[in-house]
Scaffold this active site. Structure first.
Site, PDB file in Angstrom:
ATOM      1  N   SER A   1       5.944  14.569 -42.806  1.00 41.61           N
ATOM      2  CA  SER A   1       5.846  13.218 -43.355  1.00 41.61           C
ATOM      3  C   SER A   1       6.094  13.254 -44.850  1.00 41.61           C
ATOM      4  CB  SER A   1       4.461  12.634 -43.092  1.00 41.61           C
ATOM      5  OG  SER A   1       4.269  11.496 -43.915  1.00 41.61           O
TER       6      SER A   1
ATOM      7  N   HIS B   1       9.547  12.306 -40.806  1.00 43.20           N
ATOM      8  CA  HIS B   1       8.689  11.139 -40.573  1.00 43.20           C
ATOM      9  C   HIS B   1       8.573  10.321 -41.864  1.00 43.20           C
ATOM     10  CE1 HIS B   1       5.301   9.161 -38.411  1.00 43.20           C
ATOM     11  NE2 HIS B   1       4.708   9.106 -39.599  1.00 43.20           N
TER      12      HIS B   1
ATOM     13  N   ASP C   1       6.932   6.989 -43.562  1.00 44.43           N
ATOM     14  CA  ASP C   1       5.857   6.009 -43.437  1.00 44.43           C
ATOM     15  C   ASP C   1       6.157   4.761 -44.259  1.00 44.43           C
ATOM     16  OD1 ASP C   1       3.812   7.366 -41.771  1.00 44.43           O
ATOM     17  OD2 ASP C   1       3.889   8.860 -43.377  1.00 44.43           O
TER      18      ASP C   1
ATOM     19  N   MET D   1       4.857   1.237 -45.345  1.00 42.89           N
ATOM     20  CA  MET D   1       3.593   0.485 -45.429  1.00 42.89           C
ATOM     21  C   MET D   1       3.791  -0.753 -46.290  1.00 42.89           C
ATOM     22  SD  MET D   1       0.843   3.516 -46.043  1.00 42.89           S
ATOM     23  CE  MET D   1       1.033   5.155 -45.300  1.00 42.89           C
TER      24      MET D   1
ATOM     25  N   HIS E   1       7.889   5.201 -39.146  1.00 43.58           N
ATOM     26  CA  HIS E   1       6.568   4.738 -38.695  1.00 43.58           C
ATOM     27  C   HIS E   1       6.234   3.486 -39.499  1.00 43.58           C
ATOM     28  CE1 HIS E   1       1.945   5.696 -38.567  1.00 43.58           C
ATOM     29  NE2 HIS E   1       2.250   4.603 -37.896  1.00 43.58           N
TER      30      HIS E   1
ATOM     31  N   MET F   1       4.062   0.712 -40.589  1.00 44.43           N
ATOM     32  CA  MET F   1       2.695   0.187 -40.687  1.00 44.43           C
ATOM     33  C   MET F   1       2.780  -1.145 -41.423  1.00 44.43           C
ATOM     34  SD  MET F   1       0.952   3.833 -41.494  1.00 44.43           S
ATOM     35  CE  MET F   1       2.568   4.525 -41.873  1.00 44.43           C
TER      36      MET F   1
ATOM     37  N   MET G   1      -2.444   7.793 -33.476  1.00 45.01           N
ATOM     38  CA  MET G   1      -2.953   8.017 -34.834  1.00 45.01           C
ATOM     39  C   MET G   1      -4.259   8.799 -34.766  1.00 45.01           C
ATOM     40  SD  MET G   1      -0.769   6.849 -36.932  1.00 45.01           S
ATOM     41  CE  MET G   1      -1.747   7.247 -38.395  1.00 45.01           C
TER      42      MET G   1
ATOM     43  N   GLY H   1      -2.233   9.722 -46.644  1.00 46.57           N
ATOM     44  CA  GLY H   1      -2.142  11.116 -46.239  1.00 46.57           C
ATOM     45  C   GLY H   1      -3.411  11.852 -46.630  1.00 46.57           C
ATOM     46  N   GLY H   2      -3.529  13.067 -46.145  1.00 46.96           N
ATOM     47  CA  GLY H   2      -4.615  13.943 -46.581  1.00 46.96           C
ATOM     48  C   GLY H   2      -5.994  13.626 -46.025  1.00 46.96           C
TER      49      GLY H   2
ATOM     50  N   ASP I   1      -0.294  11.849 -35.335  1.00 52.32           N
ATOM     51  CA  ASP I   1      -0.094  11.632 -36.775  1.00 52.32           C
ATOM     52  C   ASP I   1      -1.432  11.507 -37.484  1.00 52.32           C
ATOM     53  OD1 ASP I   1       0.832  10.942 -39.276  1.00 52.32           O
ATOM     54  OD2 ASP I   1       1.680   9.004 -38.664  1.00 52.32           O
ATOM     55  N   GLY I   2      -1.680  12.447 -38.389  1.00 52.15           N
ATOM     56  CA  GLY I   2      -2.859  12.365 -39.250  1.00 52.15           C
ATOM     57  C   GLY I   2      -3.729  13.606 -39.159  1.00 52.15           C
ATOM     58  N   GLY I   3      -3.863  14.315 -40.272  1.00 51.90           N
ATOM     59  CA  GLY I   3      -4.774  15.454 -40.332  1.00 51.90           C
ATOM     60  C   GLY I   3      -4.309  16.670 -39.556  1.00 51.90           C
TER      61      GLY I   3
ATOM     62  N   GLY J   1       1.960  15.810 -42.988  1.00 51.74           N
ATOM     63  CA  GLY J   1       2.315  15.442 -44.357  1.00 51.74           C
ATOM     64  C   GLY J   1       1.841  16.482 -45.344  1.00 51.74           C
ATOM     65  N   SER J   2       0.541  16.455 -45.634  1.00 55.25           N
ATOM     66  CA  SER J   2       0.014  17.358 -46.655  1.00 55.25           C
ATOM     67  C   SER J   2       0.154  18.824 -46.243  1.00 55.25           C
ATOM     68  CB  SER J   2      -1.438  17.005 -46.985  1.00 55.25           C
ATOM     69  OG  SER J   2      -2.168  16.742 -45.815  1.00 55.25           O
TER      70      SER J   2
HETATM   71  C1  DX5 Z   1      -0.865   7.973 -42.512  1.00 54.10           C
HETATM   72  C2  DX5 Z   1       0.556   8.311 -42.184  1.00 54.10           C
HETATM   73  C3  DX5 Z   1       0.791   9.751 -41.944  1.00 54.10           C
HETATM   74  C4  DX5 Z   1       0.474  10.643 -43.112  1.00 54.10           C
HETATM   75  C5  DX5 Z   1      -0.082  11.901 -42.554  1.00 54.10           C
HETATM   76  O1  DX5 Z   1      -1.058   6.609 -42.374  1.00 54.10           O
HETATM   77  O2  DX5 Z   1       0.980   7.617 -41.028  1.00 54.10           O
HETATM   78  O3  DX5 Z   1       2.118   9.979 -41.489  1.00 54.10           O
HETATM   79  O4  DX5 Z   1       1.570  10.975 -43.910  1.00 54.10           O
HETATM   80  O5  DX5 Z   1      -0.493  12.728 -43.592  1.00 54.10           O
HETATM   81  P1  DX5 Z   1      -1.380  14.004 -43.341  1.00 54.10           P
HETATM   82  O6  DX5 Z   1      -0.587  14.921 -42.448  1.00 54.10           O
HETATM   83  O7  DX5 Z   1      -1.617  14.548 -44.673  1.00 54.10           O
HETATM   84  O8  DX5 Z   1      -2.648  13.543 -42.651  1.00 54.10           O
HETATM   85 ZN    ZN Z   2       2.911   8.191 -40.143  1.00 55.00          ZN
END
Ligand code: DX5
Ligand code: ZN
Length: 222
Positions: A5, A33, A35, A37, A66, A68, A137, A144-145, A175-177, A197-198
């Site tokens: 991401s 990926h 994002d 928003m 993605h 949002m 999710m 992120g993070g 997606d996430g963590g 992402g992170s």
């Molecule tokens: C959060 C995003 C994710 C985000 C994930 O709303 O949809 O794609 O980048 O980041 P990490 O992998 O750091 O949780």
């Molecule tokens: Zn995402």
């Protein structure tokens, strides 16, 4: 599959950041990926269609958008027409998700449906028959993070079972963590595609992080 991401990348150097995961071999991402928003559906603002159009010109790695955003019924189609490989909308935001999936596919994209951590999957099984991707999710969308929410893995198991028994035909994406500490339990639950992402862009070498995560997941999935 691993989908880095770019939310955790340096936004002033997006082309370079994507190239870091677009090499040959095991360090290459399967999808990138992106994002999107809108500061309404989620309390954060990132980027929109013009940036995605530029990213599409900058890489041949399939782009996984993605969205949002509110009212994806109106806005998602532009990303499909631009050439995104997969366009994911949120079931909590879509007014007519079945019509939306048809439009996305007609525009040449895979159609993705995302569900937030507290949204049950059972209410949307009929809708999911029209989709190619389910994005579960594992954090509240927006940033992120954040820490991985283990409780969503029951939804992954449900989706996996329905796919394996032929009731749904979906790529199961999470997606996430996702990182070295969490990817194995997600893989065990039946995830096909891992957004990170992170864990990728926070690493010294993003390409190596992609390879390491994929290897960890593959070991579990066998
Ligand atoms: C959060 C995003 C994710 C985000 C994930 O709303 O949809 O794609 O980048 O980041 P990490 O992998 O750091 O949780
Ligand atoms: Zn995402």
């Amino acid at each position: 599959m691993i989908a880095p991401s770019i939310l955790s990348a340096d936004f002033a150097r997006l082309g370079d950041e994507i190239r870091a995961v677009a090499g040959e071999g095991e360090t290459r991402a399967d999808w990138v990926h992106v994002d999107v928003m809108d500061a309404h559906f989620v309390p954060n603002l990132t980027l929109g269609l013009p940036v995605v159009q530029s990213l599409l010109k900058a890489t041949d790695v399939p782009i996984d958008c993605h969205l949002m955003i509110e009212n994806p019924d109106k806005w998602a189609i532009g990303y499909a027409e631009a050439g995104a490989y997969n366009v994911t909308v949120h079931v909590e935001a879509a007014h007519d998700p079945i019509a939306l999936a048809k439009n996305l596919r007609a525009a040449g994209a895979k159609a993705g449906l995302s569900i937030k951590p507290n949204t049950p999957i059972e209410d949307h099984l009929e809708t999911l028959k029209h989709y190619d991707t389910l994005l579960v999710m594992s954090v509240e969308p927006g940033f992120g993070g954040q820490s991985f929410i283990e409780g969503v893995l029951d939804k992954v198991r449900t989706a996996r079972r329905l796919v394996d028994t032929g009731h749904l035909k979906l790529v199961v994406e999470i997606d996430g963590g996702i990182n070295a500490d969490t990817i194995e339990q997600a893989a065990e639950a039946g995830v096909d595609c891992f957004v990170a992402g992170s864990a990728v862009y926070g690493a010294e070498d993003p390409g190596k992080a992609v390879a390491a995560l994929r290897e960890q997941a593959a070991r579990v999935r066998g």
